[in-house]
Design an enzyme around this catalytic site. Sequence first.
Site, PDB file in Angstrom:
ATOM      1  N   ARG A 113       0.820  -1.225   0.000  1.00  0.00           N
ATOM      2  CA  ARG A 113       0.000   0.000   0.000  1.00  0.00           C
ATOM      3  C   ARG A 113       0.853   1.275   0.000  1.00  0.00           C
ATOM      4  O   ARG A 113       0.512   2.287   0.611  1.00  0.00           O
ATOM      5  CB  ARG A 113      -0.950   0.032   1.203  1.00  0.00           C
ATOM      6  CG  ARG A 113      -1.957  -1.087   1.233  1.00  0.00           C
ATOM      7  CD  ARG A 113      -2.936  -1.038   0.069  1.00  0.00           C
ATOM      8  NE  ARG A 113      -3.874  -2.137   0.158  1.00  0.00           N
ATOM      9  CZ  ARG A 113      -3.672  -3.349  -0.367  1.00  0.00           C
ATOM     10  NH1 ARG A 113      -2.584  -3.606  -1.070  1.00  0.00           N
ATOM     11  NH2 ARG A 113      -4.570  -4.300  -0.251  1.00  0.00           N
ATOM     12  N   SER A 145     -11.086  -0.887   3.609  1.00  0.00           N
ATOM     13  CA  SER A 145     -10.258  -1.129   4.802  1.00  0.00           C
ATOM     14  C   SER A 145      -9.681   0.183   5.316  1.00  0.00           C
ATOM     15  O   SER A 145      -9.029   0.903   4.560  1.00  0.00           O
ATOM     16  CB  SER A 145      -9.106  -2.072   4.455  1.00  0.00           C
ATOM     17  OG  SER A 145      -9.626  -3.328   4.121  1.00  0.00           O
ATOM     18  N   GLU A 177      -4.661   3.116   6.361  1.00  0.00           N
ATOM     19  CA  GLU A 177      -4.411   2.998   4.918  1.00  0.00           C
ATOM     20  C   GLU A 177      -5.035   4.201   4.215  1.00  0.00           C
ATOM     21  O   GLU A 177      -4.518   4.710   3.228  1.00  0.00           O
ATOM     22  CB  GLU A 177      -5.057   1.701   4.402  1.00  0.00           C
ATOM     23  CG  GLU A 177      -4.971   1.559   2.900  1.00  0.00           C
ATOM     24  CD  GLU A 177      -5.741   0.355   2.355  1.00  0.00           C
ATOM     25  OE1 GLU A 177      -5.734  -0.714   3.001  1.00  0.00           O
ATOM     26  OE2 GLU A 177      -6.347   0.503   1.274  1.00  0.00           O
TER      27      GLU A 177
HETATM   28  C1  LIG Z   1     -15.852  -0.708  -0.901  1.00  0.00           C
HETATM   29  C2  LIG Z   1     -14.378  -0.492  -1.065  1.00  0.00           C
HETATM   30  C3  LIG Z   1     -13.542  -1.584  -1.319  1.00  0.00           C
HETATM   31  C4  LIG Z   1     -12.167  -1.385  -1.474  1.00  0.00           C
HETATM   32  N1  LIG Z   1     -11.362  -2.478  -1.753  1.00  0.00           N
HETATM   33  C5  LIG Z   1     -10.031  -2.297  -1.912  1.00  0.00           C
HETATM   34  C6  LIG Z   1      -9.172  -3.412  -2.214  1.00  0.00           C
HETATM   35  O1  LIG Z   1      -9.608  -4.540  -2.377  1.00  0.00           O
HETATM   36  N2  LIG Z   1      -7.837  -3.167  -2.325  1.00  0.00           N
HETATM   37  C7  LIG Z   1      -7.301  -1.913  -2.188  1.00  0.00           C
HETATM   38  O2  LIG Z   1      -6.086  -1.742  -2.309  1.00  0.00           O
HETATM   39  N3  LIG Z   1      -8.095  -0.846  -1.915  1.00  0.00           N
HETATM   40  C8  LIG Z   1      -9.429  -1.004  -1.777  1.00  0.00           C
HETATM   41  N4  LIG Z   1     -10.229   0.079  -1.519  1.00  0.00           N
HETATM   42  C9  LIG Z   1      -9.623   1.423  -1.366  1.00  0.00           C
HETATM   43  C10 LIG Z   1      -9.607   2.258  -2.671  1.00  0.00           C
HETATM   44  O3  LIG Z   1     -10.660   1.890  -3.524  1.00  0.00           O
HETATM   45  C11 LIG Z   1      -8.303   2.089  -3.437  1.00  0.00           C
HETATM   46  O4  LIG Z   1      -7.229   2.479  -2.629  1.00  0.00           O
HETATM   47  C12 LIG Z   1      -8.287   2.906  -4.741  1.00  0.00           C
HETATM   48  O5  LIG Z   1      -7.232   2.458  -5.548  1.00  0.00           O
HETATM   49  C13 LIG Z   1      -8.169   4.419  -4.511  1.00  0.00           C
HETATM   50  O6  LIG Z   1      -8.332   5.083  -5.764  1.00  0.00           O
HETATM   51  P1  LIG Z   1      -9.054   6.505  -5.847  1.00  0.00           P
HETATM   52  O7  LIG Z   1      -8.986   6.981  -7.228  1.00  0.00           O
HETATM   53  O8  LIG Z   1     -10.418   6.411  -5.241  1.00  0.00           O
HETATM   54  O9  LIG Z   1      -8.119   7.351  -4.899  1.00  0.00           O
HETATM   55  P2  LIG Z   1      -8.551   8.694  -4.112  1.00  0.00           P
HETATM   56  O10 LIG Z   1      -9.323   8.285  -2.902  1.00  0.00           O
HETATM   57  O11 LIG Z   1      -9.174   9.632  -5.046  1.00  0.00           O
HETATM   58  O12 LIG Z   1      -7.140   9.230  -3.646  1.00  0.00           O
HETATM   59  C14 LIG Z   1      -6.369   8.522  -2.699  1.00  0.00           C
HETATM   60  C15 LIG Z   1      -4.990   9.167  -2.613  1.00  0.00           C
HETATM   61  O13 LIG Z   1      -4.353   9.039  -3.873  1.00  0.00           O
HETATM   62  C16 LIG Z   1      -3.918  10.306  -4.335  1.00  0.00           C
HETATM   63  N5  LIG Z   1      -4.098  10.313  -5.794  1.00  0.00           N
HETATM   64  C17 LIG Z   1      -5.206   9.949  -6.481  1.00  0.00           C
HETATM   65  N6  LIG Z   1      -5.008  10.115  -7.794  1.00  0.00           N
HETATM   66  C18 LIG Z   1      -3.742  10.596  -7.937  1.00  0.00           C
HETATM   67  C19 LIG Z   1      -2.951  10.975  -9.069  1.00  0.00           C
HETATM   68  N7  LIG Z   1      -3.403  10.898 -10.326  1.00  0.00           N
HETATM   69  N8  LIG Z   1      -1.686  11.423  -8.842  1.00  0.00           N
HETATM   70  C20 LIG Z   1      -1.192  11.511  -7.575  1.00  0.00           C
HETATM   71  N9  LIG Z   1      -1.907  11.179  -6.475  1.00  0.00           N
HETATM   72  C21 LIG Z   1      -3.156  10.721  -6.658  1.00  0.00           C
HETATM   73  C22 LIG Z   1      -4.833  11.317  -3.658  1.00  0.00           C
HETATM   74  O14 LIG Z   1      -4.206  12.589  -3.557  1.00  0.00           O
HETATM   75  C23 LIG Z   1      -5.047  10.661  -2.308  1.00  0.00           C
HETATM   76  O15 LIG Z   1      -3.991  10.999  -1.418  1.00  0.00           O
HETATM   77  C24 LIG Z   1     -11.612  -0.079  -1.373  1.00  0.00           C
HETATM   78  C25 LIG Z   1     -12.469   1.026  -1.131  1.00  0.00           C
HETATM   79  C26 LIG Z   1     -13.827   0.819  -0.995  1.00  0.00           C
HETATM   80  C27 LIG Z   1     -14.719   2.013  -0.775  1.00  0.00           C
END
Ligand SMILES: Cc1cc2nc3c(=O)[nH]c(=O)nc-3n(C[C@H](O)[C@H](O)[C@H](O)COP(=O)(O)OP(=O)(O)OC[C@H]3O[C@@H](n4cnc5c(N)ncnc54)[C@H](O)[C@@H]3O)c2cc1C
Length: 291
Positions: free
Chosen positions: A163, A212, A282
């Site tokens: 992560r 998580s 996380e």
């Molecule tokens: C129901 C549910 C299930 C999930 N299951 C999993 C799982 O199985 N495995 C897992 O790893 N995670 C899981 N997650 C967590 C999440 O979905 C992942 O971490 C996902 O990859 C985050 O992507 P995002 O675009 O939503 O990030 P965001 O929430 O939009 O951003 C998260 C962080 O990333 C940074 N960021 C985003 N885009 C960029 C970019 N282009 N450049 C630089 N920084 C950036 C942001 O500034 C922020 O600090 C889950 C979440 C939910 C709600």
Amino acid sequence: MSDLKIQENIELKNFCTFAIGGPAKFFTVWKQHDEIVDILKWAKENHEQIFVFGGGSNLLFSDAGFNGLVIRNMTSQIELENRLLKVDSGLSWVRLFNFLKDKDVYGLEAFSGLPGSIGGAAYGNAGCHGTEMKDVLEKVEYVDTDTLEFHELEAKDIGFNYRHSEFKEYPERIITRVWFRLSDNPDDNTGDPHEFAEFRKAKQPQGLTTGSFFKNPEGDYAGRLIESSGMKGRKVGGIQTSDKHANFFLNDGTGTEQDVLELKDTIIQAVKEKEGIELEPEVQIIGSRLN
Ligand SMILES: Cc1cc2nc3c(=O)[nH]c(=O)nc-3n(C[C@H](O)[C@H](O)[C@H](O)COP(=O)(O)OP(=O)(O)OC[C@H]3O[C@@H](n4cnc5c(N)ncnc54)[C@H](O)[C@@H]3O)c2cc1C
């Protein structure tokens, strides 16, 4: 300069899966790859700090909002050539799998059902069902917010860990594009998306959540530790640890950043006392420190 639409006083709770967060002073949607340069120039000229996000599924915005320009990444170009898949970082996994469904390429199946954007997944080295982003990425392009120049990094040079990627240590780098090397051999698939969907349905609660909340400590599970410390189902204000999966925080719709932070601290303390392990979030806590 392209025709930028900069909005004011936009509630961030409408753009994240936790449904928490006060107003952004300024807010814009980044739609085309190169447009980020104009957006960054605008921020520089107006002396505003920036924050970029994708799906908002792994972050906690502040109740106080954000005193600067929040950039919602909705870039979405996809190209597949000779099994090399090039995607804009704002692309959602849903759209990516929609694109891939009639293509005979394999390797990304494990990520079906993952919320959020490809850029967010690369930033946090998201992992699903035993496969992490570091296992499937070929390279990443980012723009440096200081110089406004684009650079590419091979996956091996991104300091991926559980992560973690080095992008967490370089906030001036915004991920703009990602390349995946796919296979044409069906045996190289990373699992069955239908099984994964069933697994998520059975094990994970529905609702306003970031998934998580804590990272799993080495050799253990945060969910197990939370449960054994008597914290499963614990509620602070509008936020409760799920009865289905103790590491999922659920917002009943009234929860605030402060509720989440208090529940987080209560759990860290309880697990430390009972199990001698310090849990680490996380979820990216964006927080009032930026305001
Ligand atoms: C129901 C549910 C299930 C999930 N299951 C999993 C799982 O199985 N495995 C897992 O790893 N995670 C899981 N997650 C967590 C999440 O979905 C992942 O971490 C996902 O990859 C985050 O992507 P995002 O675009 O939503 O990030 P965001 O929430 O939009 O951003 C998260 C962080 O990333 C940074 N960021 C985003 N885009 C960029 C970019 N282009 N450049 C630089 N920084 C950036 C942001 O500034 C922020 O600090 C889950 C979440 C939910 C709600």
